[in-house]
Scaffold this motif. Sequence first.
Motif, mmCIF file in Angstrom:
data_model
loop_
_atom_site.group_PDB
_atom_site.id
_atom_site.type_symbol
_atom_site.label_atom_id
_atom_site.label_comp_id
_atom_site.label_asym_id
_atom_site.label_seq_id
_atom_site.Cartn_x
_atom_site.Cartn_y
_atom_site.Cartn_z
ATOM 1 N N GLN A 278 0.833 -1.200 0.000
ATOM 2 C CA GLN A 278 0.000 0.000 0.000
ATOM 3 C C GLN A 278 0.876 1.262 0.000
ATOM 4 N N ARG B 51 2.005 -2.570 -11.199
ATOM 5 C CA ARG B 51 0.742 -3.322 -11.224
ATOM 6 C C ARG B 51 0.710 -4.267 -12.419
ATOM 7 N N ASN C 121 -0.823 -5.119 -2.879
ATOM 8 C CA ASN C 121 -1.551 -4.144 -2.064
ATOM 9 C C ASN C 121 -1.541 -4.565 -0.587
ATOM 10 N N THR D 90 1.892 2.353 -3.475
ATOM 11 C CA THR D 90 0.885 3.006 -4.311
ATOM 12 C C THR D 90 0.859 4.523 -4.105
ATOM 13 N N ARG E 151 -8.167 -10.570 -8.255
ATOM 14 C CA ARG E 151 -9.227 -10.779 -7.263
ATOM 15 C C ARG E 151 -9.665 -12.228 -7.137
ATOM 16 N N PRO F 271 -5.338 -4.915 -8.376
ATOM 17 C CA PRO F 271 -5.758 -5.120 -9.769
ATOM 18 C C PRO F 271 -6.875 -6.166 -9.864
ATOM 19 N N ASP F 272 -7.857 -5.885 -10.710
ATOM 20 C CA ASP F 272 -9.011 -6.775 -10.862
ATOM 21 C C ASP F 272 -8.593 -8.207 -11.206
ATOM 22 N N SER G 191 -10.266 -2.591 -2.267
ATOM 23 C CA SER G 191 -9.496 -1.397 -2.616
ATOM 24 C C SER G 191 -9.256 -1.391 -4.112
ATOM 25 N N SER G 192 -9.367 -0.203 -4.707
ATOM 26 C CA SER G 192 -9.131 -0.097 -6.148
ATOM 27 C C SER G 192 -7.668 -0.334 -6.491
ATOM 28 N N GLN G 193 -6.795 -0.307 -5.487
ATOM 29 C CA GLN G 193 -5.369 -0.523 -5.752
ATOM 30 C C GLN G 193 -5.055 -1.982 -6.057
#
Lengths: 204, 204
Positions: free
Chosen positions: B61, B75, B125, B64, B108, B104-105, B100-102
């Motif tokens: 974190q 990323r 993150n 970022t 997930r 990366p999708d 958290s948007s940090q």
Amino acid sequence: MTRRALPQHIGFIPDGNRRWAAHRGLPKEEGYRFGIEPGLALFELCKKLGIPEVSVYGFTQDNTKRASPQIQAFRAACVEFALEIARRGAALLVVGKYGSSQLPDELRAFQTRQGEGIKVNFLANYHWEWDLAGLAEGEIRSREVSQLDLIVRWGGGRRLSGFLPVQSVYADFYVVDDYWPDFRPEHLDQALTWFKQQDRTLGG
Amino acid sequence: MTRRALPQHIGFIPDGNRRWAAHRGLPKEEGYRFGIEPGLALFELCKKLGIPEVSVYGFTQDNTKRASPQIQAFRAACVEFALEIARRGAALLVVGKYGSSQLPDELRAFQTRQGEGIKVNFLANYHWEWDLAGLAEGEIRSREVSQLDLIVRWGGGRRLSGFLPVQSVYADFYVVDDYWPDFRPEHLDQALTWFKQQDRTLGG
């Protein structure tokens, strides 16, 4: 990225007492008492340099599983060291499990910080799990100990051995191969010189 | 005191990507993509050696907060690395702040461990405070990550930089001075040879 001058908080892991004794043909437990004078010399050096805070690894709950003569010897050495630095002038805090017979009675007065001068956090009957378990109630149990800038370990081991995990997260780690009873002031000089050369990024 | 053969869990801190790029006159953010192939090579080596579990420091974190081109670059490199090892066969877990948007999708899907093979814990993150804050609810957030035996860091830094503080408490710490993109298999060989020479006491 900035370079720093003097660390504001140094952790000391004085390891190698037993190996030092064994190398001299002494019983292992004899090593601990030869660690007291080096500790006092290091304390005086830190005071002279103006280091505001130091943390010293005395003994852990794991250590109290050792052979009985060793336990008696490191307890006695820890008590003698702690009382002598209190006498010389330090703001001394003992960090460790308090409600336990493993904590020497002589150290109980320092469950809250006592005295004036350089802050000394002395870990006695400490365990990292005991420390972190405080988070279940909101704060680590070593909450009065600040973040470490530098950790110096004697005896060649390149590990923390459970030393203050929260305060160690960003600390630079310097290893001295000599055993702790062979402490020389140059060890600290070298660690400080090395420390000044390290970049400080904190991930930024 | 026993001597160990192979570490059962190794942590990797692949530091020095930006300095590597800067030394070549490249923009700092260019360094990250040159860290992917070394990561895959190291992953294959660990599989071949039979290391059961590895943890890899992707990004934190804190990271970022860097300049935007750097964030995009690390990323992208982390996603490419993670998806490729998943494709090659790994039991992959991503450890980091999920909501958290940090994060990366593409990562997930790995909030719970997916796949079969060598366990890979990939920190993305991540933040040590986020991890420990889980203790307020009973367990650290990286609870599925076992204790580390060995940590290897590239880039010369002798600090954990917030890497898995609970799992690092007893780990041996090996530092490679080369920057991460200059990874060579000999680095791991040397770390493992060194590791075998370390005593394992756990305070006893």
